[in-house]
Design a protein around this motif. Structure first.
Motif, PDB file in Angstrom:
ATOM      1  N   LYS A  92       2.644   5.041   0.605  1.00  0.00           N
ATOM      2  CA  LYS A  92       2.266   5.566   1.916  1.00  0.00           C
ATOM      3  C   LYS A  92       1.099   6.514   1.717  1.00  0.00           C
ATOM      4  O   LYS A  92       0.876   7.029   0.611  1.00  0.00           O
ATOM      5  CB  LYS A  92       3.445   6.285   2.570  1.00  0.00           C
ATOM      6  N   GLY A  95       2.363  12.438   2.499  1.00  0.00           N
ATOM      7  CA  GLY A  95       3.679  12.941   2.139  1.00  0.00           C
ATOM      8  C   GLY A  95       3.834  14.348   2.671  1.00  0.00           C
ATOM      9  O   GLY A  95       2.955  14.886   3.339  1.00  0.00           O
ATOM     10  N   THR A  96       4.945  14.986   2.322  1.00  0.00           N
ATOM     11  CA  THR A  96       5.243  16.308   2.859  1.00  0.00           C
ATOM     12  C   THR A  96       5.614  17.272   1.737  1.00  0.00           C
ATOM     13  O   THR A  96       6.405  16.936   0.854  1.00  0.00           O
ATOM     14  CB  THR A  96       6.399  16.249   3.867  1.00  0.00           C
ATOM     15  N   ASP A 106       2.074  18.528   5.740  1.00  0.00           N
ATOM     16  CA  ASP A 106       1.748  17.140   5.439  1.00  0.00           C
ATOM     17  C   ASP A 106       0.459  17.077   4.627  1.00  0.00           C
ATOM     18  O   ASP A 106      -0.514  17.775   4.932  1.00  0.00           O
ATOM     19  CB  ASP A 106       1.583  16.325   6.732  1.00  0.00           C
ATOM     20  N   LEU A 109      -1.683  11.641  -0.220  1.00  0.00           N
ATOM     21  CA  LEU A 109      -1.177  11.330  -1.546  1.00  0.00           C
ATOM     22  C   LEU A 109      -2.232  10.577  -2.360  1.00  0.00           C
ATOM     23  O   LEU A 109      -3.142   9.960  -1.801  1.00  0.00           O
ATOM     24  CB  LEU A 109       0.096  10.482  -1.449  1.00  0.00           C
ATOM     25  N   THR A 142       9.850  13.180  -6.181  1.00  0.00           N
ATOM     26  CA  THR A 142       9.513  14.566  -5.832  1.00  0.00           C
ATOM     27  C   THR A 142       9.738  15.452  -7.042  1.00  0.00           C
ATOM     28  O   THR A 142      10.413  15.083  -8.002  1.00  0.00           O
ATOM     29  CB  THR A 142      10.368  15.095  -4.665  1.00  0.00           C
ATOM     30  N   PRO A 155       5.685  15.815  -3.270  1.00  0.00           N
ATOM     31  CA  PRO A 155       5.657  14.428  -3.751  1.00  0.00           C
ATOM     32  C   PRO A 155       5.106  14.373  -5.170  1.00  0.00           C
ATOM     33  O   PRO A 155       4.180  15.119  -5.519  1.00  0.00           O
ATOM     34  CB  PRO A 155       4.719  13.730  -2.758  1.00  0.00           C
TER      35      PRO A 155
END
Length: 291
Positions: A92, A95-96, A106, A109, A142, A155
């Protein structure tokens, strides 16, 4: 340079038995602190105002090296890590980052290859005779990272290695979202003086900031001892803590033995989301928020 405020908080009884700090030395530390605040402000602007300020490296070793893999530790320290096959892109784009206090951010990545390249670039050791560690796979996971706002879950790419059960983790956060402070080169204009704090503790509402550092084992009432106070140089984005030392006597011949000491400084307002920096190089230190 950012405007900054000096706030002093001395230990009770400091200096009663020890010598007073030299005025010119203290003035030099105050100048260092002001320069550190300016560098930190520049680093935050370069990262687009991002509040993610990690403390230390963004690589973690997961597990212990087996006795047969004696050179692996040195190879990792030197950044000798390479992919044995094609590594995946991020599944994706975003990430957070989640902090322990419930706040989050946010971030974009990066691929496993890009994170591995950062891991390689972060190597500082010397292992000219070592074979590179071979990465056999990677998955997005993570990791917990100390930051200037307390610990955060970020992440990270989790790498498997050939010939060992040890895994490596590297933050998968795009570098553009990371605030990195570059200390000044050491020289006549930047002597890197003063005692560097190692950690800081506060609460969300208190103006008191308690810091730890390595100092003399005993108080100033004893030979080779010292008491300690502190000043804080403050800006809108950071706080630099200056440790003020009151020694038993100047120019004593003392053994090179240190002990963990602490002192508390009162800020002009609660710390909030500001970073805490040490005065020698202006680097951020880890923060613990107790309530």
């Amino acid at each position: 340079m950012l405007p900054w405020i000096m706030v002093a908080a001395l230990l009770g009884g400091c200096g009663s038995a020890g010598s007073s700090p030299a005025v010119d030395r203290l003035d030099g530390l105050r100048q260092q602190a002001g320069e550190a605040l300016a560098r930190y402000d520049e680093a935050v602007r370069a990262a687009g105002g991002a509040p993610f300020v990690p403390v230390g490296e963004l690589t973690r070793q997961l597990g212990d090296w087996e006795p047969a893999n004696g050179d692996y530790k040195q190879a990792l320290s030197a950044g000798l890590v390479q992919a044995a096959s094609t590594l995946p892109a991020a599944p994706k784009s975003a990430g957070t980052i989640a902090w322990a206090n419930g706040t989050s951010q946010d971030v974009r990545l990066i691929s496993a290859d890009a994170a591995l390249a950062q891991l390689h670039a972060a190597g500082t050791g010397d292992c000219s005779g070592c074979a590179p560690l071979k990465v056999t796979g990677a998955r997005l996971s993570t990791m917990t990272v100390p930051t200037t706002r307390g610990s955060a879950t970020v992440p990270a790419w989790d790498y498997t290695l050939d010939g060992t059960a040890v895994r490596l983790a590297r933050a998968a956060v795009d570098p553009s979202a990371i605030v990195r402070v570059t200390p000044p080169p050491r020289g006549a204009d930047h002597p890197h003086e003063g005692l560097a704090i190692e950690s800081a503790t506060t609460t969300t509402t208190s103006r008191d900031l308690t810091v730890t550092f390595t100092g003399a084992p005993g108080p100033s009432s004893k030979p080779c001892g010292a008491d300690y106070g502190a000043e804080a140089a403050e800006s809108e984005l950071a706080v630099v803590v200056i440790i003020i030392e009151y020694r038993h006597a100047e120019h004593e011949a003392c053994p090179a033995v240190g002990a963990q000491r602490s002192t508390t400084v009162e800020l002009s307002r609660p710390l909030g989301e500001r970073a805490v920096l040490e005065v020698r190089q202006g680097l951020p230190v880890g923060l613990t928020i107790t309530g």
